[in-house]
Design a protein around this motif. Structure first.
Motif, PDB file in Angstrom:
ATOM      1  N   ALA A 413       0.807  -1.010   0.033  1.00  0.00           N
ATOM      2  CA  ALA A 413      -0.008   0.001   0.142  1.00  0.00           C
ATOM      3  C   ALA A 413       0.754   1.401   0.158  1.00  0.00           C
ATOM      4  O   ALA A 413       0.432   2.223  -0.672  1.00  0.00           O
ATOM      5  N   GLU A 420       1.775   4.928  -7.859  1.00  0.00           N
ATOM      6  CA  GLU A 420       0.493   5.411  -8.603  1.00  0.00           C
ATOM      7  C   GLU A 420       0.618   7.182  -8.684  1.00  0.00           C
ATOM      8  O   GLU A 420       0.263   7.593  -9.895  1.00  0.00           O
ATOM      9  N   ASP A 438      -4.721  -8.846  -7.097  1.00  0.00           N
ATOM     10  CA  ASP A 438      -5.636  -7.883  -6.512  1.00  0.00           C
ATOM     11  C   ASP A 438      -5.206  -6.337  -6.459  1.00  0.00           C
ATOM     12  O   ASP A 438      -5.886  -5.499  -6.520  1.00  0.00           O
ATOM     13  N   GLU A 439      -3.706  -6.453  -6.539  1.00  0.00           N
ATOM     14  CA  GLU A 439      -3.271  -5.088  -6.653  1.00  0.00           C
ATOM     15  C   GLU A 439      -3.630  -4.423  -8.035  1.00  0.00           C
ATOM     16  O   GLU A 439      -3.994  -3.127  -8.117  1.00  0.00           O
ATOM     17  N   ALA A 441      -6.144  -5.041  -9.735  1.00  0.00           N
ATOM     18  CA  ALA A 441      -7.641  -4.748  -9.804  1.00  0.00           C
ATOM     19  C   ALA A 441      -8.121  -3.524  -9.057  1.00  0.00           C
ATOM     20  O   ALA A 441      -8.998  -2.878  -9.363  1.00  0.00           O
ATOM     21  N   ARG A 442      -7.175  -3.316  -8.089  1.00  0.00           N
ATOM     22  CA  ARG A 442      -7.361  -2.156  -7.395  1.00  0.00           C
ATOM     23  C   ARG A 442      -6.842  -0.838  -7.960  1.00  0.00           C
ATOM     24  O   ARG A 442      -7.336   0.421  -7.927  1.00  0.00           O
ATOM     25  N   THR A 443      -5.671  -0.887  -8.760  1.00  0.00           N
ATOM     26  CA  THR A 443      -5.032   0.393  -9.328  1.00  0.00           C
ATOM     27  C   THR A 443      -5.251   0.377 -10.584  1.00  0.00           C
ATOM     28  O   THR A 443      -5.130   1.468 -11.247  1.00  0.00           O
TER      29      THR A 443
END
Length: 483
Positions: A413, A420, A438-439, A441-443
Motif C-alpha cells: 500500500a 500510482e 488484487d493490486e 484490480a485495485r490500481t
C-alpha cells in the motif's frame, strides 16, 4: 450432452497419445512444478504432461478443455509472482519443445520453440554471427516461451527493449485446442490486428505460446564496462543523461545499486572484491557497446566519465580492462538478488517510474517505509536507464522473518501508492501472476481492467488456461502468502 471425461480417463487418454512417461503423476515428479523459486505459493496438480510437438500441445489442451480440467503452462518455472503455480488441473510442461526451427542472419531473425532454454537461444544466434539480446539472471534454466509469456525485461532493455520488442511472430495454441500460426518474420505487417501482442505478457491466460520468430542484431565488436561511485540517485540520473547524450544507442546498460546492496554482495558473495577504494551512497554499472569495426568503447567511456567527474556527477569510477574484468564488474550487480536471502526476509516490489520522477520516488518511498518500520533496510536496485526499480525491503536485523513478511500488504500500500501518484506501474518486468492480481484490480484503470476481463472471457470462456492469474473471472480470492 456428453459428460466430461473423468480424471482417470483424461490421464489415460493423454497417456495413449503422448506415452506413459510423458504423463507423470508421481508426487516426486510433480513436486518441482508446484512451487516457484521464491516459495511464496505451493500448489497442487493432477499430473505434469510433457507434449513433444505443437500438435500434441493442441491435443492436450483440447482434451483438457473437453474434460473441463484447467491447464497451467510451464517452461523453466523461474517466475517470481506465482504465475506458474498450479492450483488443480494439469501442468503442461513445454520443455520438450526445444528445437531451433530456422535462423536467417540476413533477415536478422530466428524461429525457436517455446521450450528452448534462453541461453541456448543466445548461443544459436551467436553461432550464426548474430546477437539475441534478451538476458536475465535465470537464462541458464529459463525457457524462451515463459520469457515471452511474461514479457520479461532483464539487463538489455535499455538498448533492445523488453521481450515484446523482440518478437516478430508467434505460434499459439488457443484455449479450445486450435493452433494459430503467426510465425511470419516480417518487420512490417499491417494486415489486421497485431495478434501476437495479445499473447506476449498474458502469462498463459489467453493462449499457450509454442514457438516464436525473434529479432536478431549485429554482435558487438567492442564493449566496455564501468563501475561508478555516486553521491545520490540524482547524481545517477545526471550521469545517465550525459551517457545517453554522448553514446546514444551505444549505451547498452545502466544498472543502479545502493550502498547497502554492494555491501551485501561483498559480505555474502563468493570471489568478489570491492571495485572502488572508498564507499559511496550509490553505484552505477554502465556498459557501452558498438557493432562498428574499429570502434573504441573504452576511449569513449573514459572521455564521458572524465566529463562527468569534472561536472561533479561522479565521485569515483573504474573501467574494466578485459573481458574477465568486465565480467567481474557485472557479477557485482548480478549477485545482488541472490545475496539478499542471507540478510533475511525481503518484501519485493518490481515497479517502473518515469525517469524524471525516479529520484523523487526513491527518496520518498525509502523514507516512508523506514518510518513505517524502524530498522527496515531498503535496497532499491535495477534497470535505472529504463525506469525499472526493484524496490526491495530487507527485514530489520533480529526480526523474525515470518513476522516481517506478514507486513507485505502494508508495504504494498505504501510503495504502490507512491508509484500510482507518480504515474508509474506496479509491474515492470516480472508480471502480475497471483501476488499482484488484487493490486492490479485495485490500481488499474476501470475501463482497461474491464477490457482485460472481456478479452479473457472471449478467448478462454471456461477459464481453463492458468485460471485465477492476472485477472480473475470469479470472486475467488487468491491463495494467501504462506507467511
Amino acid at each position: 450432452m456428453t459428460a466430461p471425461l473423468s480424471h482417470d480417463r483424461l490421464l489415460a487418454t493423454l497417456s495413449e497419445r503422448l506415452g506413459l512417461r510423458h504423463v507423470r503423476t508421481d508426487p516426486a515428479d510433480l513436486a518441482p512444478h508446484l512451487v516457484e523459486s521464491r516459495g511464496l505459493y505451493r500448489g497442487h496438480a493432477l499430473a505434469v504432461v510433457a507434449p513433444g510437438t505443437t500438435e500434441d500441445v493442441a491435443f492436450t489442451v483440447r482434451t483438457c478443455a473437453e474434460a473441463r480440467v484447467p491447464v497451467v503452462a510451464q517452461g523453466g518455472n523461474t517466475g517470481l509472482v506465482g504465475g506458474g503455480v498450479p492450483f488443480g488441473g494439469i501442468v503442461l510442461s513445454l520443455n520438450r519443445l526445444d528445437r531451433l526451427r530456422a535462423i536467417d542472419p540476413l533477415g536478422a531473425s530466428m524461429t525457436v520453440e517455446a521450450g528452448m532454454i534462453l541461453a541456448d537461444v543466445q548461443a544459436a544466434a551467436d553461432a550464426a554471427g548474430m546477437l539475441f539480446p534478451l538476458s536475465w539472471a535465470a537464462e541458464g534454466t529459463a525457457r524462451i516461451g515463459g520469457g515471452l509469456a511474461t514479457n520479461a525485461g532483464g539487463l538489455a532493455v535499455l538498448a533492445y527493449g523488453n521481450a515484446r520488442d523482440l518478437v516478430l511472430g508467434l505460434e499459439v495454441v488457443l484455449a479450445d485446442g486450435q493452433i494459430w500460426n503467426g510465425l511470419k518474420a516480417l518487420r512490417k505487417n499491417n494486415a489486421g490486428y497485431d495478434l501476437k501482442h495479445l499473447f506476449v505478457g498474458s502469462e498463459g491466460t489467453l493462449g499457450i505460446i509454442t514457438a516464436a520468430t525473434l529479432k536478431l542484431y549485429p554482435k558487438p565488436l567492442s564493449t566496455c564496462v564501468g563501475f561508478v561511485g555516486l553521491a545520490s540517485a540524482r547524481s545517477a540520473l545526471a550521469l545517465f543523461a550525459r551517457l545517453r547524450a554522448g553514446a546514444d544507442r551505444g549505451l547498452t546498460a545502466f544498472e543502479y545499486m545502493p550502498r547497502f546492496g554492494l555491501e551485501m554482495v561483498l559480505r555474502h558473495g563468493i570471489d568478489v572484491r570491492p571495485p572502488l577504494s572508498g564507499s559511496h551512497a550509490a553505484y552505477a554499472l554502465v556498459e557501452l557497446s558498438s557493432p562498428r569495426p574499429g570502434s573504441d568503447t573504452r576511449a569513449e567511456m573514459e572521455a564521458l566519465l572524465a566529463e562527468a567527474m569534472e561536472a561533479g556527477e561522479v565521485e569515483d569510477a573504474v573501467i574494466g580492462g578485459s573481458a574477465a574484468q568486465d565480467a567481474a564488474l557485472w557479477r557485482l550487480r548480478e549477485l545482488l538478488p541472490e545475496v539478499q536471502k542471507a540478510e533475511g526476509g525481503s518484501i519485493k516490489h518490481d515497479v517502473s517510474l518515469p525517469l524524471s520522477r525516479l529520484a523523487d520516488f526513491l527518496d520518498e518511498a525509502s523514507a516512508a517505509c523506514e518510518a513505517a518500520m524502524p530498522g527496515l533496510r531498503p535496497c532499491p536496485f535495477g534497470h535505472f536507464g529504463d525506469g525499472n526499480i526493484h524496490f526491495n525491503l530487507t527485514q530489520p536485523v533480529g526480526m523474525e522473518k515470518a513476522e516481517f513478511l506478514s507486513q507485505w500488504g502494508r508495504f504494498n500500500a505504501i510503495v504502490h501508492g507512491i508509484v500510482e501518484r507518480m504515474d508509474g506501474s506496479i509491474a515492470a518486468e516480472h508480471g502480475i501472476g497471483l501476488i499482484k492480481r488484487d493490486e492490479l484490480a485495485r490500481t488499474a484503470d476501470p475501463v482497461g481492467l474491464d477490457l482485460m476481463r472481456r478479452l479473457k472471457a472471449a478467448l478462454d470462456p471456461h477459464d481453463g488456461l492458468n485460471p485465477g492469474k492476472v485477472v480473475a473471472l470469479s470472486d475467488d480470492p487468491p491463495p494467501a502468502l504462506p507467511v
